[in-house]
Write an enzyme that holds these catalytic residues in place. Structure first.
Site, PDB file in Angstrom:
ATOM      1  N   GLU A 347      21.791 -55.944 -26.527  1.00 29.95           N
ATOM      2  CA  GLU A 347      21.969 -57.397 -26.469  1.00 29.95           C
ATOM      3  C   GLU A 347      20.868 -58.171 -27.195  1.00 29.95           C
ATOM      4  OE1 GLU A 347      22.579 -58.275 -22.315  1.00 29.95           O
ATOM      5  OE2 GLU A 347      24.524 -57.272 -22.278  1.00 29.95           O
ATOM      6  N   GLU A 451      31.925 -51.347 -23.432  1.00 27.33           N
ATOM      7  CA  GLU A 451      31.808 -51.690 -22.011  1.00 27.33           C
ATOM      8  C   GLU A 451      33.012 -52.516 -21.570  1.00 27.33           C
ATOM      9  OE1 GLU A 451      28.046 -53.484 -21.037  1.00 27.33           O
ATOM     10  OE2 GLU A 451      26.957 -52.315 -22.540  1.00 27.33           O
TER      11      GLU A 451
END
Length: 577
Positions: A347, A451
């Site tokens: 991220e 994910e």
């Protein structure tokens, strides 16, 4: 045998028939392309502009209007290309616009070619509707050349809408050309998916059964089982899978790849400074190995400040540097060659913990070191909202590409990078997903959904199925992992089973698509000439052929792969005494 044929001869001591495997490639027309180059002249509009009036400005400004306080003018390049320039902008939305009518349930592909008067500037395409604003896509464009803005949107209501272009930089002039908006019905969209799967994921195969004298065996039963699919499809696991036979059985009967939900993360392996404990991750990796399941390494670092080990934010920059280099060397040396990929700095489009303390190129330096430590694994960026939410300006496909370039430009970098898309959805926009994947796939880099989950919603299972079908069909995608590690207290956002490992509606969706993608129970009879033809997913197969004239069944393994040439190819497998 010509240059497009491969031959494999296997000899057995018993009499069995001969069968042939023929691969046929059919040309499919649907276009997933996007252009990420900056060009001297724009391309023609896709679909001839679709429902856009005057898409190339060949008829002056007909069909276009001024939005806000901007001024617009039509210009012609030296090569004779017409385009429009928006100048005198005072607000981000000051632009050209065109009024259109959107129809509920239609999926729209959008594209335009954009240039700005100076610098490198993000530009968005926005549709103002009666229910709000739909962001169809964005691009980082520059002066001196044209960039393609590829986008998409799904209309959730019917009614008038207004297309315009937006930039927070109010000082630049925006140049626009080759605008296209093409609607598709759900049936057409599904047909595109099926076409892409046939071309990208499958291959035509023809069997012929003959006896030992070469005579065709009509009515022979051909049964085919896909033992190991080539497309990686999996789910995350937690440490709860250890010593839990029911969870293990449910998981291993379905998936070929996994990632550990938390057990490889820094806060799990070094909860106190200098006290590393990999015992849980080691046990989970051993479980995966024993069951032939590949593992993605998740993750080396997490750039979100709130997910650091409790002691890390207290470190000085020099102490953090020492701890971080120790961390990457430790975990990657330990699991070198045992994982297929690494999420190196998780991220790092949204967060900058490492950069804020160690310098602007901290992530790039860690990616470089990661490649040196495990050069056989693919190093992934991994972030959210690139395909989930077109409103998030931090992680648009254009911003993702910019971050890729920054990491690849690190001195001495020769690493293989991958694009990790988390896929934490609420209400998916399937048209936007496709457009975002188109843009990212233009890099030719590996793309994974890493994910995947859908938030709690009455349509959760329906949305999950739509996302799975769209992403699996895209030729740029190379793997999917669902983020649904089971824990008795509940999953992160979405579970597939209850606590007795009985499928929830989401689990039923997973089993449904697995059944389709592995063509379970595929069988048929040969025709009068001994032929049986079908389309098979890429992977390792076993075929069983039986016939009343045979003393026993023929069982043979074979592999279906992407053809190496575009022409028809044949694989001959001869089995005789």
């Amino acid at each position: 045998m010509n240059a497009f044929m491969e031959q494999l001869i296997l000899l057995f001591c018993c009499r069995f028939p001969v069968f042939f495997v023929r691969s046929l490639v059919e040309a499919l027309s649907y276009d997933y392309s996007a252009n990420i180059e900056c060009l001297a002249e724009p391309h023609r509009p896709q679909y001839e502009g679709g429902i856009i009036t005057n898409p190339e400005f060949s008829h002056g400004l007909r069909g276009w209007s001024i939005l806000g306080s901007a001024k617009i003018e039509r210009r012609v390049s030296k090569g004779g290309n017409s385009f429009v320039v928006v100048h005198g902008r005072k607000q981000p939305h000051d632009s050209i616009s065109q009024k259109i009518y959107l129809r509920r349930g239609k999926l729209y592909t959008f594209s335009a070619w954009i240039q700005v008067s100076e610098g490198k500037v993000p530009i968005r395409a926005v549709f103002k509707t009666k229910t709000g604003y739909k962001h169809a896509g964005a691009v980082i464009t520059e002066s001196g050349c044209w960039s393609m803005l590829k986008g998409g949107l799904t209309a959730n209501s019917s009614g008038p809408a207004e297309l315009y272009f937006e930039s927070q930089n109010k000082t630049v002039d925006i140049w626009v050309d080759s605008v296209s908006l093409q609607p598709f019905t759900s049936a057409q969209w599904k047909a595109h998916q099926e076409q892409s799967i046939e071309k990208t994921r499958k291959r035509k195969v023809k069997f012929q059964a003959v006896d030992s004298l070469g005579n065709a065996l009509a009515g022979a039963r051909v049964s085919i089982q896909l033992k190991k699919p080539s497309f990686p499809f999996g789910a995350a696991i937690a440490k709860t899978i250890l010593n839990n036979p029911a969870y293990q059985k449910w998981f291993t009967s379905r998936f070929t790849v996994t990632a550990f939900e938390n057990e490889m993360k820094w806060y799990s392996t070094e909860s106190s400074p200098g006290k590393e404990d990999y015992s849980v991750a080691d046990a989970m990796l051993q479980f995966a190995k024993q069951n032939g399941i590949s593992v993605r390494g998740h993750n080396v670092f997490w750039n979100d400040p709130k997910y650091q080990p409790w002691w890390v934010p207290k470190l000085s920059p020099s102490q953090l540097s020492e701890a971080a280099w120790k961390r990457i060397n430790s975990i990657m040396s330990r699991y070198k060659g045992q994982v297929i990929a690494w999420d190196v700095v998780n991220e790092n489009l949204h967060f900058s913990f490492l950069e804020d303390r160690l310098g602007w190129n901290a992530s790039a330096a860690f990616y470089q070191r990661a490649h040196q430590l495990d050069d056989r694994a693919i190093m992934f960026l991994n972030d959210f909202n690139t395909i989930e939410d077109s409103r998030d300006g931090k992680s648009t496909p254009a911003m993702y590409l910019q971050k890729l370039k920054q990491i690849q430009s690190f001195p001495g970098s020769r690493m293989s990078l991958g694009i990790g898309l988390e896929g934490h959805f609420h209400t998916p926009d399937i048209a936007y997903i496709r457009a975002a994947l188109d843009t990212l796939a233009a890099t030719k880099l590996p793309i994974w959904i890493t994910e995947l989950d859908v938030g709690s919603d009455p349509n959760q299972a329906k949305y999950l199925e739509e996302i799975l079908r769209e992403t699996h069909a895209h030729p740029g995608l190379q793997g999917i992992i669902i983020w649904a590690a089971w824990r008795p207290e509940g999953c992160y956002r979405m579970c597939l089973t209850d606590n007795n490992f009985k499928n929830l509606p989401t689990g039923e969706v997973v089993d449904k698509v697995i059944g389709e993608w592995t063509h379970a129970h595929l069988a048929g009879l040969t025709d009068s000439n001994g032929y049986f033809e079908t389309s098979l997913f890429h992977g390792d197969h076993v075929v069983t052929i039986t016939h009343p004239s045979m003393n026993s069944s023929l069982v043979q393994s074979f592999k279906v792969t992407t053809p190496r040439v575009s022409q028809e190819t044949m694989l001959e497998v001869e089995i005789n005494a």
